[in-house]
Write a protein that holds these residues in place. Structure first.
Motif: not given
Lengths: 130, 507, 264
Positions: C9-10, C50-54, C141-143, C149-150
């Motif tokens: 996440r960091h 693309l950034f929006r999708a992320l 990540f979850q979706r 993620l962790d």
């Protein structure tokens, strides 16, 4: 010129039948075993340059073959062919010193290219794909 | 899922509901109605008897009045003969008697006991006429007259006759009254005694009628608790309130059975999931053989001889057949099948089971040894379900042993028409404290997510349904042995009913 | 020869670790921005999209998630193509299922205590936006991957920056990568090839079938989508047709639902 010695172990007889010729054509000296126990004795008797082995076999499995081969000759190149390939098995084999691994079913050319790479790494220069 | 079982099979319902209805309400109503009718009959009988007695008493009093008048007449007659007086009075009394008789003639004819009407009337008439004959004669001349003797004799005879007859009648009627009174006194006592026994009988009958189905229900629930889901069959001739309960139980049984079946089914899928590793390996081997042969043909077609071509093509065909057999074996196990009891070759079944688990065992580095007595008799059973039981036992054993472990699958014939199948492993064993619970549903020793804990309870249910037993013996750290006992031949049908006693725990 | 995937996440810290690792190993460094850039070039789409999708995970409730799914598929395809050359250090939070299937990818999770963010030298507004970013990445990540993620179970190595510096973390990664087990081999290379083909197919058909999963094995492509389950024979055939002509595809199997032994 010395030819690389190859030991092919698979409890399926057809594997040996089909691959022996194609590997010999590459210029290798090929021994085929269906009984992994006997193959193990043979490895201890005579170190092979390249060992191609199945993993799941009765009595003795491919990992044991790999360990024995590496114990006899640390430079031996062991190629694992398996019907049940997983990421974990791949990592275990590599950690134990396997040269390469491929999942069944594979094409003869796949094995040939692996054997060629192994032989080349060992210094056999005239082993090449046609 | 095996919905064929849960689809309402109307037969059993029809069996239960098809009987004529004779419910307890009706039975109770009928019982009380009988009492009521009996009481009514008795009451009416008593009333009738009493009214008859009343009428009898009237008859008697009529006769008595008649008798009194006749006797009175006789007395006047005697006076007449002694003193020459009272002849008129005698005539009057006779007339009175005659009047009483005439007045009540109809009534007496109906009510009285049979009486010699003509004789009495004749005698009375003769008496009367004799008396009348006396009237014109004065006493004096009468005393002397010869005819007097004759008249006197007639009078005496007829008078006596009338008196005797009337007195007999009165006495008889009295006797009758006494008899009837006696009856009226005794009948209620007899009735009470009869009623007492009738009530005992009815009470016994009704309570039996209640207790029997209740007892049956208790038996059904015990049987169901042991995993026998055969529907309740009509045990009594008539349909009653318990029939609704039985129909409800059958519905519940169907539901339970379909749950059980889906449980078996989901368990089977779990087993298949476990088997995939083995199957992947098993299937990839022939596929590899096909691939290698086909490619060799392709690459070296021209260099190879015709015989070699044939050999390779034959190999390809054979290996394809082999792949199909592997898929078939797995398919055969997974297929949703109707539960059919059929004659089974147990040794074949065990071999097939071992085959399913064999590769999985090989992956785990465990040896499976088969030790099956030759020529085992055929048993009757559901092939898939039994396969599942043995597979489950073998897979459990596989979980218990370490690499290099051993699982033995033994089968042998026992005396008393039984076959024993043992699945023994030399693994970690089962702790003694959990041994008794091992067949309970949802009991598991595996970590969360690894086992559902339903395997052994499902197995237990299946074996119970086959009239068999499943037992376990284990020593921690040394071995576990599951023993399945199955009946065969003649005892099998008998044994299905004696399946109620599962033998759990250490043997 | 291998691949290092640093997932965290960091962003800032993990990028630093990835930088050290890449320079120490002499591998190519691929950050999320690099991935977006090459994808934008490769497929001629705007980086912003693309950034929006992320940032915004495609959730069912939201309308018009098709472009998001498409963009994620394209990013994953680009990632696969970049991985083909091996010798790469990737840093980001995309592509976890791809890494998971390849035995020669060293999967590293980098954790950092919130205190690391709240360092006195960092201005407060950066901290808070970073904090928001961390939560957002976790949710994304979850979706998208339906996993946490962790979750350390997903990784080969978990590094906690509370106990080490970024250089030390890079050392650990380099040492770990020295293990034989992370060496590539024919099998894992084949796996990678399969994944690449699957990603290609997915990004081609994701427009038409949004909820699709694709697997590939030696040129055989398996397409799983609930949409094919019933009635949609024609659509399935259409999809099959369009995939059939792609390069490297020998055979296409369209399956209604991904379930083992279904229909057997």
């Amino acid at each position: 010129m010395k030819r690389p010695t190859v030991l092919l172990i698979d409890d399926e007889p057809i594997v040996g039948q089909r691959l022996k010729g194609t590997l010999e054509k590459l210029g290798c000296e090929v021994d085929v075993f269906q009984d992994p126990g006997k193959a193990l004795d043979r490895i201890r008797e005579k170190g092979f340059d390249i060992i191609v082995t199945d993993v799941m076999m009765p009595d003795v499995n491919g990992i044991q073959i790999l360990e024995a081969a590496k114990a006899v000759n640390a430079d031996a190149k062991v190629i694992i062919i398996t019907g049940f390939a997983t990421s974990d098995l791949a990592r275990e084999c590599m950690e134990k010193g396997a040269f390469d691994m491929i999942a069944k079913p594979f094409k003869p050319s796949d094995l040939r290219s692996m054997v060629v790479r192994a032989a080349t790494e060992m210094g056999f220069t005239d082993i090449q794909e046609r | 899922m095996w919905f064929f079982n849960s689809t309402p099979t109307h037969d059993e319902r029809d069996d239960l509901l098809g009987r004529p209805s004779f419910n307890f309400r009706l039975q109770i109503i009928l019982g009380f109605f009988t009492f009521f009718i009996l009481s009514v009959v008795i009451t009416i009988g008593a009333m009738l008897t009493i009214s008859r007695i009343e009428r009898k008493i009237e008859t008697v009093s009529t006769w008595e009045r008649f008798l009194y008048n006749i006797e009175q007449a006789r007395r006047w007659e005697k006076n007449y003969f002694l003193y020459g007086t009272n002849l008129d009075d005698a005539l009057e009394s006779t007339a009175n008697a005659q009047a009483i008789l005439n007045e009540n003639l109809h009534y007496l004819e109906q009510m009285s006991i049979p009486w010699p009407k003509e004789e009495l009337m004749r005698d009375l008439a003769l008496y009367q006429s004799s008396l009348k004959m006396l009237a014109p004669i004065s006493l004096q001349e009468f005393n002397t007259a010869d005819g007097r003797m004759a008249v006197e004799a007639d009078l005496r005879r007829y008078g006596a006759q009338v008196v005797t007859e009337a007195a007999a009648l009165a006495a008889k009627e009295h006797e009758l009254i006494a008899k009837w009174l006696n009856i009226v006194q005794k009948v209620p006592v007899y009735f009470l005694i009869f009623l007492f026994f009738l009530m005992i009988y009815v009470a016994r009958f009704l309570s039996l009628r209640f207790m029997q189905p209740l007892k049956q229900l208790v038996q059904h629930t015990q049987r169901i608790a042991k995993g026998d889901f055969t529907p309740v069959k009509p045990a009594r001739k008539y349909r009653d309130e318990f029939t609704t309960v039985e129909v409800a139980i059958n519905r519940m049984l169907r539901e339970l059975e379909s749950r059980q079946n889906s449980l078996i089914e989901s368990h089977k899928l779990r087993a298949v999931g476990i088997l995939t590793a083995g199957v992947a390996h098993e299937l990839n081997n022939p596929l590899n053989n096909i691939m290698l042969s086909a490619h060799s043909l392709l690459e070296e077609y021209d260099e190879l001889s015709k015989d070699e071509h044939t050999e390779m093509i034959t190999d390809i065909i054979q290996e394809t057949d082999r792949s199909r057999a592997i898929v078939h074996n797995l398919l055969d196990f997974t297929r949703e099948n109707k539960s059919v009891m059929q004659p089974l070759d147990l040794s074949l079944l065990l071999n097939e089971t071992a085959k399913l688990a064999f590769n999985q065992a090989r992956v785990r580095g465990v040896a499976i040894q088969l030790d099956i007595e030759p020529e085992l008799p055929a048993i009757r059973g559901d092939r898939q379900q039994l396969k599942q039981v043995f597979l489950n036992l073998v897979l459990n054993a596989l979980d218990a042993v370490n690499k290099g472990g051993r699982i033995q699958l033994k089968a042998r014939k026992q005396p008393n028409h039984r076959i024993i199948v043992e699945v023994e492993d030399n693994g970690c064993g089962i702790p003694p404290e959990v041994l008794p619970n091992i067949f309970d549903p949802f009991f598991t020793t595996k970590p969360v997510g690894k086992g559902t804990g339903l395997g052994l309870s499902v197995s237990h249910g299946i074996i119970s349904n086959h009239g068999g037993r499943i037992e376990v013996a284990s020593e921690q750290g040394r071995y576990s042995r599951f023993t399945v006992t199955l009946p065969w031949g003649a005892t099998q049908t008998a044994a299905t009913s004696d399946q109620r006693q599962p033998q759990e725990g250490a043997s | 020869m291998s691949i290092v995937a640093i997932i965290s996440r960091h962003g800032r810290e993990s990028a630093a670790i990835a930088g050290f690792t890449a320079s120490r190993l002499g591998y190519r460094l691929v950050l999320m921005e690099d991935l977006v850039k090459s994808a934008a070039q490769r497929f001629q789409i705007s980086e912003a999209d693309l950034f929006r999708a992320l940032k915004e995970p495609p959730v069912l409730q939201r309308l018009n998630t098709k472009p998001l799914r498409k963009h994620i598929a394209l990013l994953e395809q680009t990632l696969c193509e970049l991985m083909a050359g091996n010798q790469m250090v990737f840093c980001g939070y995309l592509g976890y299922p791809i890494f998971h299937e390849i035995s020669h990818v060293l999967k590293v999770l980098v954790l950092a205590h919130p205190a690391a963010e709240a360092h006195p030298t960092t201005p407060p507004e950066t901290t808070s936006s970073n904090g928001r970013g961390q939560v957002r990445k976790g949710r994304w990540f979850q979706r998208v991957y339906n996993a946490r993620l962790d979750d350390p179970n997903l990784y080969d190595l978990t590094l906690n920056l509370d106990h080490m510096s970024t250089e030390e973390a890079a050392d650990v990664i380099v040492n770990t990568l020295g293990q034989q087990r992370f060496r590539p081999m024919t099998y894992s290379m084949n796996c990678m090839g399969n994944l690449e083909l699957a990603c290609q197919v997915k990004s081609t058909i994701v427009d038409q079938v949004p909820d699709v999963e694709v697997k590939a094995h030696d040129g055989t492509v398996y397409i799983y989508a609930k949409a094919f389950k019933r009635g949609n024979r024609r659509k399935a055939l259409q999809i099959k047709e369009s995939v059939m002509h792609m390069e490297g595809v020998n055979y296409v199997e369209v399956i209604g639902e991904k379930e083992l032994f279904e229909g057997m």
